[in-house]
Design an enzyme around this catalytic site. Structure first.
Site, mmCIF file in Angstrom:
data_model
loop_
_atom_site.group_PDB
_atom_site.id
_atom_site.type_symbol
_atom_site.label_atom_id
_atom_site.label_comp_id
_atom_site.label_asym_id
_atom_site.label_seq_id
_atom_site.Cartn_x
_atom_site.Cartn_y
_atom_site.Cartn_z
ATOM 1 N N GLY A 161 0.821 -1.196 0.000
ATOM 2 C CA GLY A 161 0.000 0.000 0.000
ATOM 3 C C GLY A 161 0.859 1.251 0.000
ATOM 4 O O GLY A 161 2.045 1.217 0.320
ATOM 5 N N GLY A 162 0.271 2.366 -0.375
ATOM 6 C CA GLY A 162 0.992 3.633 -0.348
ATOM 7 C C GLY A 162 1.392 4.116 -1.724
ATOM 8 O O GLY A 162 0.960 3.593 -2.754
ATOM 9 N N THR B 237 8.104 5.908 -2.511
ATOM 10 C CA THR B 237 9.046 6.139 -1.429
ATOM 11 C C THR B 237 10.444 5.774 -1.898
ATOM 12 O O THR B 237 10.640 5.216 -2.981
ATOM 13 C CB THR B 237 8.665 5.348 -0.163
ATOM 14 O OG1 THR B 237 9.399 5.874 0.951
ATOM 15 C CG2 THR B 237 8.974 3.865 -0.306
ATOM 16 N N TYR B 238 11.402 6.130 -1.072
ATOM 17 C CA TYR B 238 12.817 5.866 -1.358
ATOM 18 C C TYR B 238 13.347 4.828 -0.379
ATOM 19 O O TYR B 238 13.027 4.860 0.808
ATOM 20 C CB TYR B 238 13.624 7.160 -1.226
ATOM 21 C CG TYR B 238 15.121 6.937 -1.140
ATOM 22 C CD1 TYR B 238 15.854 6.561 -2.270
ATOM 23 C CD2 TYR B 238 15.797 7.079 0.068
ATOM 24 C CE1 TYR B 238 17.224 6.330 -2.186
ATOM 25 C CE2 TYR B 238 17.166 6.861 0.157
ATOM 26 C CZ TYR B 238 17.866 6.488 -0.968
ATOM 27 O OH TYR B 238 19.224 6.260 -0.898
ATOM 28 N N HIS B 239 14.173 3.923 -0.871
ATOM 29 C CA HIS B 239 14.942 3.013 -0.033
ATOM 30 C C HIS B 239 16.399 3.109 -0.439
ATOM 31 O O HIS B 239 16.721 3.296 -1.619
ATOM 32 C CB HIS B 239 14.478 1.564 -0.193
ATOM 33 C CG HIS B 239 13.073 1.319 0.242
ATOM 34 N ND1 HIS B 239 12.560 1.828 1.415
ATOM 35 C CD2 HIS B 239 12.070 0.610 -0.342
ATOM 36 C CE1 HIS B 239 11.298 1.440 1.542
ATOM 37 N NE2 HIS B 239 10.975 0.703 0.488
ATOM 38 N N ILE C 13 5.443 3.492 6.622
ATOM 39 C CA ILE C 13 4.775 2.188 6.700
ATOM 40 C C ILE C 13 4.098 1.909 5.369
ATOM 41 O O ILE C 13 3.406 2.761 4.820
ATOM 42 C CB ILE C 13 3.724 2.171 7.826
ATOM 43 C CG1 ILE C 13 4.398 2.379 9.186
ATOM 44 C CG2 ILE C 13 2.929 0.869 7.823
ATOM 45 C CD1 ILE C 13 3.420 2.526 10.332
ATOM 46 N N GLY C 14 4.323 0.712 4.859
ATOM 47 C CA GLY C 14 3.634 0.272 3.646
ATOM 48 C C GLY C 14 3.482 -1.236 3.701
ATOM 49 O O GLY C 14 4.479 -1.964 3.676
ATOM 50 N N GLY D 123 6.320 -3.804 5.061
ATOM 51 C CA GLY D 123 6.496 -3.429 6.455
ATOM 52 C C GLY D 123 6.804 -1.966 6.678
ATOM 53 O O GLY D 123 6.048 -1.093 6.244
ATOM 54 N N CYS E 102 5.440 9.564 -0.448
ATOM 55 C CA CYS E 102 4.135 9.137 0.073
ATOM 56 C C CYS E 102 3.015 10.092 -0.323
ATOM 57 O O CYS E 102 1.977 10.163 0.347
ATOM 58 C CB CYS E 102 4.185 8.984 1.592
ATOM 59 S SG CYS E 102 5.426 7.788 2.137
#
Length: 290
Positions: A143-144, A147-149, A216-217, A228, A246
Site C-alpha cells: 500500500g501507499g 518512497t525511497y529506499h 509504513i507500507g 512493512g 508518500c
C-alpha cells in the site's frame, strides 16, 4: 459504542473486525491494503507490567480471550548484513508469507538495507515521480505511494499471521506505528502520529516544520502481512527530492533521519532498540541465523 469495561489484548492477538464498523477489514481478505487510506486512531497503549501484552480499548465486537491462543510462538528475528537487491527480497518475503498462510511457518521480522531505489505502491501517481531517470524504480504490491529506499535506511519486513492475531488491519498499522515511536523514544526522540498522514513524524521547532522519519507500507494476503516499515537512520536524504514522498507535499512537510536530528547512531544500536520495542508491542522474538 463499547463500554470501557471491554478491553482486548493487542500484543499477541488483536480484536476481530465487525462488518460495517469503520475499523472492519472483513472485505479486504486476500486483497491489497493501502495503508495511506487507513485512518489509524485507537486509544493509546496503556502502561502494564513487564512481559504483559500491549492493551488498548477496542470498538466493535470483542472475541473472548478463551477463543484466542493463550501463547503465540516467538517471532523469528532475522538481520541480513549488506545491501539486499529489492526484487530478491520481495520474492523471498512473498514465499515466506505464503508458507505462513498455507503451512504454518513461523512469523518473521526481517531487517535489511536496499541499494538506492524508488518503489511505487498501489496508490502511486505518475506525476509524483519527479526524476524517473535518477534511480531504479520498482512497482510493488504494498500500500501507499512513492518512497525511497537506500543504504542507511533500516527496512523491517513484517510477516505476521493476522488469522491468529486478529483480523484488524487498522489496529495492526497503529501498532506498527507504536513500535516505531517506542524505538525512537529509546534515543530520546519524541515522535508521533499525525491525522491523515500515515507513518511516524517529528516536530522540527528549529525550522518550523514537521518531518517524517519512518514510513509504513504493507500488504495483507490471506490475512498474512508482508512488506512493512522503514526507519531513516543515515540515508542520503537528497534522494527524496526525486519523488513526492508518500504523496505528501514536500513544500509543507519534510523527511528527516536520526543523523539529521544530530544522532549519529550505528545501525546495530538501532536494531537493538527495534527488537526491544517490538517485543513490548507484539511479543517475544527468537533470533534466526542468516
Amino acid at each position: 459504542m463499547i463500554g470501557a469495561r471491554h478491553h482486548a489484548h493487542l500484543s499477541r492477538v488483536f480484536r476481530s473486525p465487525v462488518r460495517g464498523h469503520p475499523g472492519s477489514t472483513g472485505a479486504g481478505l486476500g486483497k491489497r491494503i493501502g495503508v495511506d487510506a487507513i485512518m489509524t486512531k485507537p486509544p493509546p497503549v496503556r502502561s502494564r507490567q513487564p512481559g504483559a501484552p500491549a492493551r488498548a480499548h477496542a470498538g466493535g465486537d470483542i472475541v473472548s480471550e478463551g477463543d484466542r491462543p493463550a501463547v503465540m510462538p516467538p517471532v523469528e528475528w532475522r538481520v541480513t548484513p549488506g545491501l539486499t537487491p529489492y526484487a530478491d527480497a520481495v520474492a523471498e518475503m512473498e514465499t515466506h508469507a505464503e508458507a505462513v498462510a498455507k503451512s504454518g511457518a513461523g512469523e518473521r521480522v526481517w531487517l535489511l538495507e536496499h541499494p538506492a531505489l524508488y518503489t511505487a505502491g498501489t496508490s502511486a501517481r505518475a506525476e509524483d515521480l519527479r526524476a524517473p531517470e535518477a534511480l531504479p524504480v520498482h512497482t510493488t504490491g504494498r500500500g501507499g505511494q512513492y518512497t525511497y529506499h537506500g543504504p542507511g535506511q533500516r527496512i523491517a519486513y513484517v510477516i505476521l499471521d493476522l488469522n491468529r492475531r486478529g483480523r484488524d488491519v487498522r489496529q495492526f498499522v497503529w501498532l506498527l506505528e507504536e513500535w516505531l515511536i517506542r524505538t525512537l523514544a529509546a534515543f530520546n526522540v519524541r515522535a508521533g502520529r499525525r491525522d491523515g498522514r500515515v507513518g511516524v513524524w517529528v516536530t522540527r521547532k528549529e525550522i518550523g516544520r514537521e518531518d517524517k522519519i519512518a514510513a509504513i507500507g504493507i500488504r495483507v494476503r490471506q490475512w498474512v502481512s508482508f512488506h512493512g516499515v522503514s526507519l531513516n537512520v543515515e540515508p542520503e536524504l537528497a534522494h527524496y527530492d526525486g519523488i513526492v514522498p508518500c504523496g505528501i507535499d514536500p513544500a509543507a512537510f519534510g523527511v528527516t533521519s536520526l543523523v539529521d536530528l544530530g544522532l549519529p547512531l550505528a545501525m546495530h544500536d538501532v536494531d537493538i532498540a527495534l527488537r526491544a520495542a517490538f517485543e513490548e508491542v507484539f511479543g517475544p522474538t527468537v533470533e534466526v541465523a542468516e
